[in-house]
Design a protein around this motif. Structure first.
Motif, PDB file in Angstrom:
ATOM      1  N   VAL A  23       0.850  -1.181   0.000  1.00  0.00           N
ATOM      2  CA  VAL A  23       0.000   0.000   0.000  1.00  0.00           C
ATOM      3  C   VAL A  23       0.891   1.237   0.000  1.00  0.00           C
ATOM      4  O   VAL A  23       1.943   1.257   0.643  1.00  0.00           O
ATOM      5  CB  VAL A  23      -0.968  -0.001   1.210  1.00  0.00           C
ATOM      6  CG1 VAL A  23      -0.230   0.019   2.536  1.00  0.00           C
ATOM      7  CG2 VAL A  23      -1.963   1.157   1.127  1.00  0.00           C
ATOM      8  N   LEU A  24       0.475   2.253  -0.728  1.00  0.00           N
ATOM      9  CA  LEU A  24       1.239   3.493  -0.802  1.00  0.00           C
ATOM     10  C   LEU A  24       0.814   4.419   0.336  1.00  0.00           C
ATOM     11  O   LEU A  24      -0.368   4.745   0.479  1.00  0.00           O
ATOM     12  CB  LEU A  24       0.999   4.190  -2.143  1.00  0.00           C
ATOM     13  CG  LEU A  24       1.758   5.495  -2.363  1.00  0.00           C
ATOM     14  CD1 LEU A  24       3.264   5.293  -2.265  1.00  0.00           C
ATOM     15  CD2 LEU A  24       1.368   6.108  -3.688  1.00  0.00           C
ATOM     16  N   LEU A  25       1.781   4.832   1.156  1.00  0.00           N
ATOM     17  CA  LEU A  25       1.505   5.701   2.289  1.00  0.00           C
ATOM     18  C   LEU A  25       2.381   6.945   2.244  1.00  0.00           C
ATOM     19  O   LEU A  25       3.515   6.897   1.761  1.00  0.00           O
ATOM     20  CB  LEU A  25       1.770   4.966   3.611  1.00  0.00           C
ATOM     21  CG  LEU A  25       0.931   3.717   3.872  1.00  0.00           C
ATOM     22  CD1 LEU A  25       1.383   3.038   5.158  1.00  0.00           C
ATOM     23  CD2 LEU A  25      -0.554   4.054   3.917  1.00  0.00           C
ATOM     24  N   GLU A  56      -6.142  14.066  -5.804  1.00  0.00           N
ATOM     25  CA  GLU A  56      -5.285  14.166  -4.626  1.00  0.00           C
ATOM     26  C   GLU A  56      -4.117  13.193  -4.689  1.00  0.00           C
ATOM     27  O   GLU A  56      -2.994  13.549  -4.332  1.00  0.00           O
ATOM     28  CB  GLU A  56      -6.111  13.944  -3.357  1.00  0.00           C
ATOM     29  CG  GLU A  56      -7.035  15.092  -3.012  1.00  0.00           C
ATOM     30  CD  GLU A  56      -6.304  16.296  -2.422  1.00  0.00           C
ATOM     31  OE1 GLU A  56      -5.153  16.153  -1.961  1.00  0.00           O
ATOM     32  OE2 GLU A  56      -6.900  17.385  -2.417  1.00  0.00           O
ATOM     33  N   VAL A  57      -4.350  11.963  -5.135  1.00  0.00           N
ATOM     34  CA  VAL A  57      -3.244  11.011  -5.258  1.00  0.00           C
ATOM     35  C   VAL A  57      -2.214  11.543  -6.250  1.00  0.00           C
ATOM     36  O   VAL A  57      -1.012  11.497  -5.987  1.00  0.00           O
ATOM     37  CB  VAL A  57      -3.747   9.609  -5.674  1.00  0.00           C
ATOM     38  CG1 VAL A  57      -2.582   8.702  -6.066  1.00  0.00           C
ATOM     39  CG2 VAL A  57      -4.560   8.974  -4.549  1.00  0.00           C
ATOM     40  N   HIS A  58      -2.672  12.060  -7.371  1.00  0.00           N
ATOM     41  CA  HIS A  58      -1.725  12.585  -8.362  1.00  0.00           C
ATOM     42  C   HIS A  58      -0.943  13.773  -7.812  1.00  0.00           C
ATOM     43  O   HIS A  58       0.281  13.851  -7.966  1.00  0.00           O
ATOM     44  CB  HIS A  58      -2.452  12.968  -9.652  1.00  0.00           C
ATOM     45  CG  HIS A  58      -1.511  13.356 -10.734  1.00  0.00           C
ATOM     46  ND1 HIS A  58      -1.276  14.659 -11.082  1.00  0.00           N
ATOM     47  CD2 HIS A  58      -0.705  12.603 -11.520  1.00  0.00           C
ATOM     48  CE1 HIS A  58      -0.376  14.702 -12.044  1.00  0.00           C
ATOM     49  NE2 HIS A  58      -0.010  13.470 -12.332  1.00  0.00           N
ATOM     50  N   GLU A  59      -1.639  14.705  -7.155  1.00  0.00           N
ATOM     51  CA  GLU A  59      -0.957  15.874  -6.599  1.00  0.00           C
ATOM     52  C   GLU A  59       0.093  15.487  -5.562  1.00  0.00           C
ATOM     53  O   GLU A  59       1.179  16.065  -5.536  1.00  0.00           O
ATOM     54  CB  GLU A  59      -1.975  16.812  -5.936  1.00  0.00           C
ATOM     55  CG  GLU A  59      -2.841  17.572  -6.897  1.00  0.00           C
ATOM     56  CD  GLU A  59      -3.907  18.413  -6.207  1.00  0.00           C
ATOM     57  OE1 GLU A  59      -4.657  19.092  -6.930  1.00  0.00           O
ATOM     58  OE2 GLU A  59      -3.995  18.406  -4.959  1.00  0.00           O
ATOM     59  N   GLU A  60      -0.233  14.541  -4.695  1.00  0.00           N
ATOM     60  CA  GLU A  60       0.632  14.204  -3.570  1.00  0.00           C
ATOM     61  C   GLU A  60       1.689  13.156  -3.883  1.00  0.00           C
ATOM     62  O   GLU A  60       2.721  13.106  -3.203  1.00  0.00           O
ATOM     63  CB  GLU A  60      -0.214  13.736  -2.386  1.00  0.00           C
ATOM     64  CG  GLU A  60      -1.116  14.834  -1.859  1.00  0.00           C
ATOM     65  CD  GLU A  60      -2.126  14.383  -0.830  1.00  0.00           C
ATOM     66  OE1 GLU A  60      -2.836  15.247  -0.312  1.00  0.00           O
ATOM     67  OE2 GLU A  60      -2.207  13.166  -0.540  1.00  0.00           O
ATOM     68  N   THR A  61       1.452  12.311  -4.898  1.00  0.00           N
ATOM     69  CA  THR A  61       2.383  11.201  -5.157  1.00  0.00           C
ATOM     70  C   THR A  61       2.933  11.167  -6.578  1.00  0.00           C
ATOM     71  O   THR A  61       3.924  10.496  -6.816  1.00  0.00           O
ATOM     72  CB  THR A  61       1.699   9.846  -4.894  1.00  0.00           C
ATOM     73  OG1 THR A  61       0.763   9.582  -5.948  1.00  0.00           O
ATOM     74  CG2 THR A  61       1.014   9.808  -3.545  1.00  0.00           C
ATOM     75  N   LEU A 120       7.214   9.357   0.687  1.00  0.00           N
ATOM     76  CA  LEU A 120       6.225   8.372   0.239  1.00  0.00           C
ATOM     77  C   LEU A 120       6.860   6.998   0.342  1.00  0.00           C
ATOM     78  O   LEU A 120       8.064   6.853   0.118  1.00  0.00           O
ATOM     79  CB  LEU A 120       5.811   8.651  -1.206  1.00  0.00           C
ATOM     80  CG  LEU A 120       5.112   9.983  -1.445  1.00  0.00           C
ATOM     81  CD1 LEU A 120       5.147  10.349  -2.920  1.00  0.00           C
ATOM     82  CD2 LEU A 120       3.683   9.912  -0.939  1.00  0.00           C
ATOM     83  N   GLU A 121       6.047   6.007   0.650  1.00  0.00           N
ATOM     84  CA  GLU A 121       6.599   4.670   0.843  1.00  0.00           C
ATOM     85  C   GLU A 121       5.570   3.608   0.486  1.00  0.00           C
ATOM     86  O   GLU A 121       4.415   3.695   0.880  1.00  0.00           O
ATOM     87  CB  GLU A 121       7.009   4.525   2.311  1.00  0.00           C
ATOM     88  CG  GLU A 121       7.787   3.281   2.621  1.00  0.00           C
ATOM     89  CD  GLU A 121       8.303   3.277   4.055  1.00  0.00           C
ATOM     90  OE1 GLU A 121       8.506   2.167   4.573  1.00  0.00           O
ATOM     91  OE2 GLU A 121       8.494   4.355   4.645  1.00  0.00           O
ATOM     92  N   TRP A 122       6.018   2.607  -0.274  1.00  0.00           N
ATOM     93  CA  TRP A 122       5.212   1.412  -0.501  1.00  0.00           C
ATOM     94  C   TRP A 122       5.471   0.482   0.679  1.00  0.00           C
ATOM     95  O   TRP A 122       6.608   0.122   0.942  1.00  0.00           O
ATOM     96  CB  TRP A 122       5.618   0.710  -1.798  1.00  0.00           C
ATOM     97  CG  TRP A 122       5.207   1.423  -3.049  1.00  0.00           C
ATOM     98  CD1 TRP A 122       6.010   2.159  -3.877  1.00  0.00           C
ATOM     99  CD2 TRP A 122       3.905   1.454  -3.618  1.00  0.00           C
ATOM    100  NE1 TRP A 122       5.277   2.643  -4.932  1.00  0.00           N
ATOM    101  CE2 TRP A 122       3.971   2.217  -4.797  1.00  0.00           C
ATOM    102  CE3 TRP A 122       2.675   0.902  -3.250  1.00  0.00           C
ATOM    103  CZ2 TRP A 122       2.865   2.451  -5.609  1.00  0.00           C
ATOM    104  CZ3 TRP A 122       1.569   1.129  -4.060  1.00  0.00           C
ATOM    105  CH2 TRP A 122       1.673   1.898  -5.225  1.00  0.00           C
TER     106      TRP A 122
END
Length: 159
Positions: A23-25, A56-61, A120-122
């Motif tokens: 999971v991406l955190l 939001e996922v695109h902006e942040e990751t 960011l971390e998987w």
């Protein structure tokens, strides 16, 4: 006499982005503590919640994701929790979506990261229960995604 606080409700969309059993955190520093959050954020008026999650996922990751389905609905009513003195006006309703990357995920890095975000971390799903993932109420349900697909459910007012 204490001042009466009128909370406003803020809708947001969070993403549980899964890929290859991980999971991406977002790694973050919140109130002096290292912790993790799901990517996501506030809904813009007129924006469908699925679009909020993707944006939001695109902006942040930096990832482009596909929304698979709604997993959970979580509320946070600040007046009901330990920081009630400072969060009495907080009332969030979060829709938490299961997402997957469109294509093979490349290097991570967004163009509009959260102020608290430090990386960011998987993370492997089985390691999630041991993390300082906020809110704590999400640790077990996220880890359980390794075993089965849970039913959509209302998690309630949890921190």
């Amino acid at each position: 006499m204490a001042e009466t606080v009128t909370p406003t409700i803020r809708n947001s969309a969070k993403a549980v982005v899964l890929h290859a059993g991980r999971v991406l955190l977002q790694h973050a520093n919140w109130e002096g503590n290292d912790c993790f959050f799901l990517p996501g954020g506030g809904q813009t008026p007129g924006e469908p919640l699925e679009a909020t999650a993707r944006r939001e996922v695109h902006e942040e990751t930096g990832l482009v994701v596909r929304v698979v389905r709604l997993l959970w609905v979580r509320e946070y009513i600040g007046a009901n929790h330990e920081n009630a003195g400072t969060e009495a006006a907080t009332h969030r309703v979060e829709m938490i979506f299961l997402c997957e990357p469109e294509g093979e995920p490349g290097p991570l890095g967004g163009h509009a990261e959260d102020a608290l975000q430090t990386g960011l971390e998987w993370v492997e799903l089985e390691k999630v229960p041991d993390l300082n993932l906020l809110p704590h109420a999400l640790r077990q349900p996220i880890a359980a995604l390794a075993e089965a697909a849970p039913q959509t459910s209302y998690l309630g007012d949890v921190s």
